[in-house]
Design a protein around this motif. Structure first.
Motif, short mmCIF file in Angstrom:
data_model
loop_
_atom_site.label_atom_id
_atom_site.label_comp_id
_atom_site.label_asym_id
_atom_site.label_seq_id
_atom_site.Cartn_x
_atom_site.Cartn_y
_atom_site.Cartn_z
N ASP A 18 -74.69 -46.74 -3.18
CA ASP A 18 -74.23 -48.11 -3.45
C ASP A 18 -73.05 -48.48 -2.56
O ASP A 18 -72.96 -49.61 -2.06
CB ASP A 18 -73.84 -48.24 -4.93
N ILE A 19 -72.11 -47.54 -2.37
CA ILE A 19 -70.96 -47.83 -1.52
C ILE A 19 -71.40 -48.09 -0.08
O ILE A 19 -70.91 -49.02 0.58
CB ILE A 19 -69.96 -46.65 -1.59
N LEU A 20 -72.32 -47.28 0.43
CA LEU A 20 -72.80 -47.47 1.80
C LEU A 20 -73.51 -48.81 1.96
O LEU A 20 -73.33 -49.51 2.96
CB LEU A 20 -73.73 -46.32 2.19
N LYS A 21 -74.31 -49.21 0.95
CA LYS A 21 -75.02 -50.49 1.03
C LYS A 21 -74.04 -51.66 0.99
O LYS A 21 -74.21 -52.65 1.73
CB LYS A 21 -76.02 -50.59 -0.12
N THR A 22 -73.01 -51.56 0.14
CA THR A 22 -72.01 -52.62 0.07
C THR A 22 -71.27 -52.75 1.40
O THR A 22 -71.02 -53.87 1.88
CB THR A 22 -71.01 -52.32 -1.06
N PHE A 23 -70.95 -51.62 2.00
CA PHE A 23 -70.24 -51.64 3.28
C PHE A 23 -71.12 -52.23 4.38
O PHE A 23 -70.65 -53.03 5.20
CB PHE A 23 -69.83 -50.22 3.66
N GLU A 24 -72.42 -51.89 4.38
CA GLU A 24 -73.33 -52.42 5.39
C GLU A 24 -73.50 -53.92 5.25
O GLU A 24 -73.53 -54.67 6.24
CB GLU A 24 -74.68 -51.72 5.28
N ALA A 25 -73.59 -54.40 3.99
CA ALA A 25 -73.76 -55.84 3.77
C ALA A 25 -72.51 -56.62 4.17
O ALA A 25 -72.61 -57.74 4.69
CB ALA A 25 -74.10 -56.10 2.30
N ALA A 26 -71.34 -56.05 3.94
CA ALA A 26 -70.10 -56.76 4.23
C ALA A 26 -69.74 -56.72 5.71
O ALA A 26 -69.20 -57.69 6.25
CB ALA A 26 -68.96 -56.18 3.40
N SER A 27 -70.04 -55.61 6.37
CA SER A 27 -69.59 -55.44 7.77
C SER A 27 -70.68 -55.71 8.79
O SER A 27 -70.38 -55.93 9.96
CB SER A 27 -69.07 -54.02 7.97
N GLY A 28 -71.93 -55.67 8.37
CA GLY A 28 -73.02 -55.82 9.31
C GLY A 28 -73.30 -54.57 10.12
O GLY A 28 -74.08 -54.60 11.08
N GLN A 29 -72.69 -53.45 9.74
CA GLN A 29 -72.89 -52.18 10.43
C GLN A 29 -73.70 -51.25 9.53
O GLN A 29 -73.39 -51.10 8.34
CB GLN A 29 -71.55 -51.53 10.77
#
Length: 424
Positions: free
Chosen positions: A52-63
């Motif tokens: 979940d943390i990785l998905k949230t980071f990907e959605a927010a940063s585009g990376q």
């Protein structure tokens, strides 16, 4: 950096548990270098939190996280079935690279000698490259101090190398110093410990690797057992139903002895406590009371090796104005027949020119008729003749003559003495 703000919240809520080096150590949940290292329990709930943390980071940063380049490692207590389930949840199947990270082994197990074997290989390659060159003893001293001893230094800042590995590295440097080449070992005239003594005390000032390792690690923990010194602690004395805090130095590390005499309890409990200040760590082996690797190494050397040279420091200062061969002469590390026999070389023990005399330094440099002829035509013959008759020890005689001469004539004295060695 945005990723760091997502990780503390689930950790504070107890949804993710980091790793601990020991029971009382703080929990480490993540490390950020060029790469990111995450620590969590091998449970389905915690692995879902990571996803979940990785998905949230990907959605927010585009990376996006490249799972194909990611790796995972489990402790030995995790079953193969659990390992497969966690890897499937995370989508990471590659085992964590157990090679080097930032120049150091990424994982350290119980077989430290095998893990740090690359240090031995690096040193061996260096020495093999040097063996093909005609290098003097002074040149070898520079190579050992500036290159060979520096090879394990970076690793020793973090890890305590096995003593057996440090000894093996020192044996390799000792063999190179005494002239081994290829499959020929040469003759090692003394142990490495004697060469580690300071030059002013008759050694070469090389490093004792284990002692230097302890000194490097001393930066991480001033008192914590690196030098076998227990740290002071605040204890509690219980008298009846009352409890009073008092300071107890452990052992004699602070110059005070502990006591178990019950009659001292009243005096101990009467000690006024200081509560408005903080504890300080003080290193008593340096002038500014701050720890340095140099002061730590000197303490470690005094603990590991207490040997000293066979002459005062002022005498050795005179010798170092000359050459290393004179240093070998004073230590009796010369290939005389008596010394060769002690190294199991099958040669006669008597002088090659006068079979009635044993070939030892006193004969070689003074009592041999050939040596007497050389001294007679030298410019130091008067000092040789006037040397006290009670000087029957070669080392005392050698330093006595040096003390009578100026720097220029000392050179002449040593060259004549070495000429005697060549004649015999």
């Amino acid at each position: 950096m945005g990723f760091l703000h997502l990780y503390p919240k689930p950790e504070a809520m107890g949804a993710i548990h980091g790793a601990k080096a020991c029971r009382r150590a703080p929990s480490i949940s993540h490390l950020m270098f060029d790469d990111c290292i995450l620590f969590f329990r091998a449970e389905a709930e915690e692995s879902n939190q990571i996803v979940d943390i990785l998905k949230t980071f990907e959605a927010a940063s585009g990376q996006a996280t490249n799972l194909n380049k990611s790796g995972i490692s489990f402790s030995r207590n995790v079953s193969p079935a659990t390992q497969a389930d966690i890897s499937a949840q995370l989508g990471v199947w590659n085992p964590l690279n157990t090679g080097k990270y930032l120049g150091l082994p990424s994982l350290i197990g119980s077989k430290k000698r095998a893990i740090f074997a690359y240090l031995k290989d690096r040193l061996w390659k260096r020495i093999q490259g040097w063996n093909g060159r005609p290098i003097s003893k002074a040149g070898k001293e520079v190579l050992i101090k500036s290159i060979a001893q520096a090879i394990p230094s970076y690793c020793m800042q973090i890890f305590l190398l096995p003593v057996s590995l440090a000894d093996e590295l020192q044996r390799m440097m000792n063999s190179y110093w005494w002239g081994s080449r290829g499959n020929s070992r040469g003759i090692r005239w003394t142990k490495w410990d004697q060469l580690c003594v300071k030059k002013k005390n008759g050694g070469m000032g090389f490093r004792n690797l284990h002692g230097f390792n302890l000194a490097m690690l001393g930066k991480q923990d001033l008192y914590g057992g690196v030098f076998g010194v227990r740290r002071p602690y605040f204890g509690k004395v219980i008298v009846g139903e009352s409890e009073t805090a008092a300071i107890f130095p452990s052992g004699q590390s602070l110059g005070c002895a502990t006591t178990q005499n019950l009659g001292d309890i009243a005096e101990i409990t009467a000690i006024p406590l200081i509560t408005h200040t903080h504890d300080l760590r003080i290193w008593s082996h340096s002038r500014d009371e701050n720890y340095t690797v140099r002061s730590g190494y000197h303490l470690a050397m005094n603990t590991i090796y207490t040997g000293r040279g066979n002459a005062p420091a002022s005498e050795w200062d005179k010798l170092w104005d000359l050459n290393i061969l004179a240093w070998r002469t004073v230590h009796n590390w010369l290939p005389t027949r008596i010394n060769l026999q002690s190294k199991r070389v099958m040669v006669p023990s008597t002088c090659a020119n006068f079979a009635s005399m044993f070939e030892q330094p006193w004969h070689l440099f003074y009592t041999c008729p050939y040596a007497q002829e050389c001294w007679e035509i030298s410019d130091v013959k008067n000092e040789i003749k006037q040397s006290p008759a009670e000087l029957e020890c070669f080392v005392e005689w050698f330093f006595h003559i040096l003390g009578k001469l100026d720097v220029e004539r000392r050179q002449s004295f040593v060259m004549t003495a070495l000429g005697n060695l060549a004649l015999t």
